[in-house]
Each structure stands twice: as structure tokens, then as C-alpha cells.
Design a protein around this motif. Sequence first.
Motif, short mmCIF file in Angstrom:
data_model
loop_
_atom_site.label_atom_id
_atom_site.label_comp_id
_atom_site.label_asym_id
_atom_site.label_seq_id
_atom_site.Cartn_x
_atom_site.Cartn_y
_atom_site.Cartn_z
N ARG A 77 0.79 -1.32 0.10
CA ARG A 77 -0.10 0.17 0.03
C ARG A 77 0.78 1.28 -0.16
NH1 ARG A 77 -3.44 -3.30 3.32
NH2 ARG A 77 -2.55 -2.49 5.34
N ARG A 78 1.97 1.34 0.83
CA ARG A 78 2.91 2.43 0.81
C ARG A 78 3.72 2.58 -0.56
NH1 ARG A 78 4.76 1.42 5.90
NH2 ARG A 78 6.33 -0.26 5.18
N GLN A 79 3.89 1.41 -1.05
CA GLN A 79 4.63 1.64 -2.37
C GLN A 79 3.75 2.16 -3.43
OE1 GLN A 79 5.98 -2.40 -2.80
NE2 GLN A 79 7.89 -1.89 -2.06
N ARG A 84 1.62 6.48 -6.89
CA ARG A 84 0.39 7.48 -7.17
C ARG A 84 1.02 8.92 -7.33
NH1 ARG A 84 -2.75 3.64 -4.78
NH2 ARG A 84 -2.95 4.78 -3.07
N ARG A 85 1.47 9.29 -5.91
CA ARG A 85 1.81 10.68 -5.75
C ARG A 85 3.01 11.14 -6.49
NH1 ARG A 85 3.97 10.14 -0.58
NH2 ARG A 85 1.84 9.63 0.08
N LEU A 88 1.04 11.77 -9.99
CA LEU A 88 0.51 12.99 -9.94
C LEU A 88 1.37 14.00 -10.31
CD1 LEU A 88 -2.23 12.28 -7.31
CD2 LEU A 88 -2.88 12.66 -9.74
N GLU A 89 2.60 14.15 -9.55
CA GLU A 89 3.57 15.19 -9.65
C GLU A 89 4.14 15.02 -10.87
OE1 GLU A 89 6.06 14.06 -6.60
OE2 GLU A 89 5.13 14.76 -5.16
N VAL A 90 4.30 14.36 -11.66
CA VAL A 90 4.72 14.31 -13.02
C VAL A 90 3.92 14.86 -14.00
CG1 VAL A 90 5.46 12.68 -15.07
CG2 VAL A 90 6.37 12.13 -12.79
N GLU A 91 2.39 14.44 -13.85
CA GLU A 91 1.39 14.69 -14.46
C GLU A 91 1.32 16.29 -14.48
OE1 GLU A 91 -3.32 14.07 -13.98
OE2 GLU A 91 -2.22 12.20 -14.68
#
Length: 103
Positions: A77-79, A84-85, A88-91
Motif C-alpha cells: 500500500r505504501r509503495q 500514485r503521488r 500525479l507530480e509528473v502529470e
Amino acid sequence: MHEATEPAEAKGWQDFANCLGVDPDLFFPERGASTREAKEVCKGCVVREDCLEYALANGEKFGIWGGLSERERRRIRRQRALARRSALEVEAGGDAGGASATA
């Protein structure tokens, strides 16, 4: 009239699990007890991935699911949260960079 058997397509993944009919206590060992036997049951199970995804999606905090302990599922879950984070930052960075590149 109640039909005793269900068509195969109506069955859920649980109906195909290696653990079907096994004592559930095996998959919920006391703290510090071995998880080896439960994980052996999971080995080679055709729905192991479905079981693991169910546990991850539903936040199962106890027991062996998909062959993994809660500690092992917490790591996944942490990975996934980090991935995902990062995505989102790349996006977000790609949108800003794309806008300035065309201006």
C-alpha cells in the motif's frame, strides 16, 4: 424452487481459492505465531492475486490474504501510494511544462 448449484459464471473468486474449506484460524494466527502454513496453502492458488487485491482494496488489517501478512500488505500500500503521488507530480509538472513550451 431453490436451485442447489450455481452456474460457474455466477461464482466469485473465493469459490476457487485453495483455502476454501480450510480452518480460517490458520489464516489468523496469534501474534508472533508462524504464518508459514497459511502461506503454503496460498502458494499456487489460482486466485491468489484476486485475494490480495481484495485485502488491499478493503484495508484488511489482520490475517494472511493472497499469501501476504498485514506487514507485507502495508508495504505494498505504501509503495502504491508513493507511485500514485509521483505520477500525479509528473502529470502536474507535465501540464505546466507543456503550457510553457507552447507559449
